[in-house]
Design an enzyme around this catalytic site. Structure first.
Site: not given
Ligand code: MRU
Length: 344
Positions: A88, A236, A246
């Site tokens: 990711r 994040d 985020n």
């Protein structure tokens, strides 16, 4: 309390978050490719939990390397870290954890390969244990910002499920509850993957914390009615200037909070701060499968062949953020110098 992720008998045990809230299923992963795939498929998700999973995946992969010498070991190790890094793109904790694992190998000097493998497993477990401790500190630091008898709105899931335990944004709520405050929570459902409805609502309910689920488009109404005292979300990746990536929809909540003069806080460990990135514009935003938007719970909700956009994250500019709650304290504007101080 449930365990999100654990290193057990040379395997990684994870609570499968794709099955929640319907079923509590633990799955054991015994090879690093399966761990990378689990991160991709959101079996484990949330920036700090992704970091822990990546570290454990790297340790698992390294434990299986059959190399005759250090040169060969390092070559195989790099392949493992590349696989893990491609799982990711947005949560910087993933790359932070991989870097920490790589340092174990880089600083190994003359020690033999079995010892390096052992140290890698120890480092992964340490990252997991530290995360739990860090979240408790975030909870304590943030709890001071939460007034007694107040209602907090949160978006996505930045809870025990998104970390090694306790959570960041939900850690702040837990910290306030632990300090004896009466706190109520609005959980945004968080389309398209419903982390709010499936995960935040589930874990707060387990804890007996007063949680009310709302759809994402209800947040403004609740704020206008005076029903929200503050917003707390996770992150994040946070840029050096305080811009915050985020879950998609966070930016809209921040704009609404500003319009209603409601404090908007971000809770995150310092491992979520990417000091190498000057502003949020440089943060890579993951684009996920259109199926997440065109379907819900296995049912198709949009016409076949429809054009879809599905960015998984957005960036909230620092000017909309009232404070960043970390394990080292709360940073407020001006963020550039405040963030720099966290690392000095
Ligand atoms: O796509 P996800 O579920 O991994 O997104 C998670 C979030 O956006 C969280 O809010 C963030 O990672 C903080 S978790 C403590």
């Amino acid at each position: 309390m449930f365990k999100t992720i654990e290193w057990k008998n040379n395997g990684v045990v994870m609570l499968d978050q794709t099955r929640l809230p319907g079923r509590v299923v633990y799955r054991t992963f015994r090879d690093h490719k399966a761990v990378a795939d689990a991160i991709k498929r959101l079996v484990v998700r949330g920036a700090p939990a992704i970091g822990v999973a990546a570290a454990m995946g790297v340790a698992l992969g390294a434990s299986k390397i059959k190399a005759r010498d250090m040169k060969e070991f390092k070559k195989e190790f790099r392949k493992i870290t590349r696989t893990m890094a491609s799982s990711r793109p947005t949560a910087v904790n993933l790359f932070w954890a991989i870097d920490r694992m790589a340092k174990v190998v880089e600083s190994s000097g003359n020690i033999d390969i079995p010892e390096i493998k052992k140290r890698l497993a120890e480092e992964a477990k340490k990252i997991c244990d530290e995360d739990m401790e860090i979240n408790r500190r975030i909870g304590k630091n943030g709890s001071r910002l939460i007034k007694n008898n107040s209602t907090v709105l949160t978006h996505c899931n930045a809870g025990a499920l998104a970390t090694a335990g306790y959570g960041t944004a939900l850690g702040v709520i837990r910290g306030a509850v632990d300090a004896g405050k009466n706190v109520k929570v609005f959980a945004d459902e968080t389309r398209p993957v419903l982390q709010g409805a499936r995960l935040t609502a589930w874990e707060l309910k387990q804890d007996g914390i007063d949680v009310t689920l709302i759809t994402d488009n209800m947040a403004g109404y609740m704020m206008k009615k005076g029903l929200v005292d503050c917003v707390v979300v996770g992150a994040d990746r946070i840029a050096a200037n305080g811009d915050v990536a985020n879950k998609i929809g966070t930016y809209s909540v921040a704009v609404l909070a500003k319009a209603h003069r409601i404090p908007f806080y971000v809770a995150a460990p310092t491992s979520t701060i990417d000091i190498n990135i000057k502003t949020g514009d440089e943060i890579p935003i993951e684009e996920r499968s259109p199926d997440e938007v065109t379907g819900m719970g296995g049912t198709r909700i949009a016409p076949r062949g429809i054009k879809v956009m599905n960015p998984a994250f957005d960036v909230t500019p620092a000017r909309l953020v009232s404070g960043i709650i970390t394990e080292k304290g709360v940073v407020t504007a001006p963020y550039r110098s405040g963030i720099r101080r966290l690392f000095s």
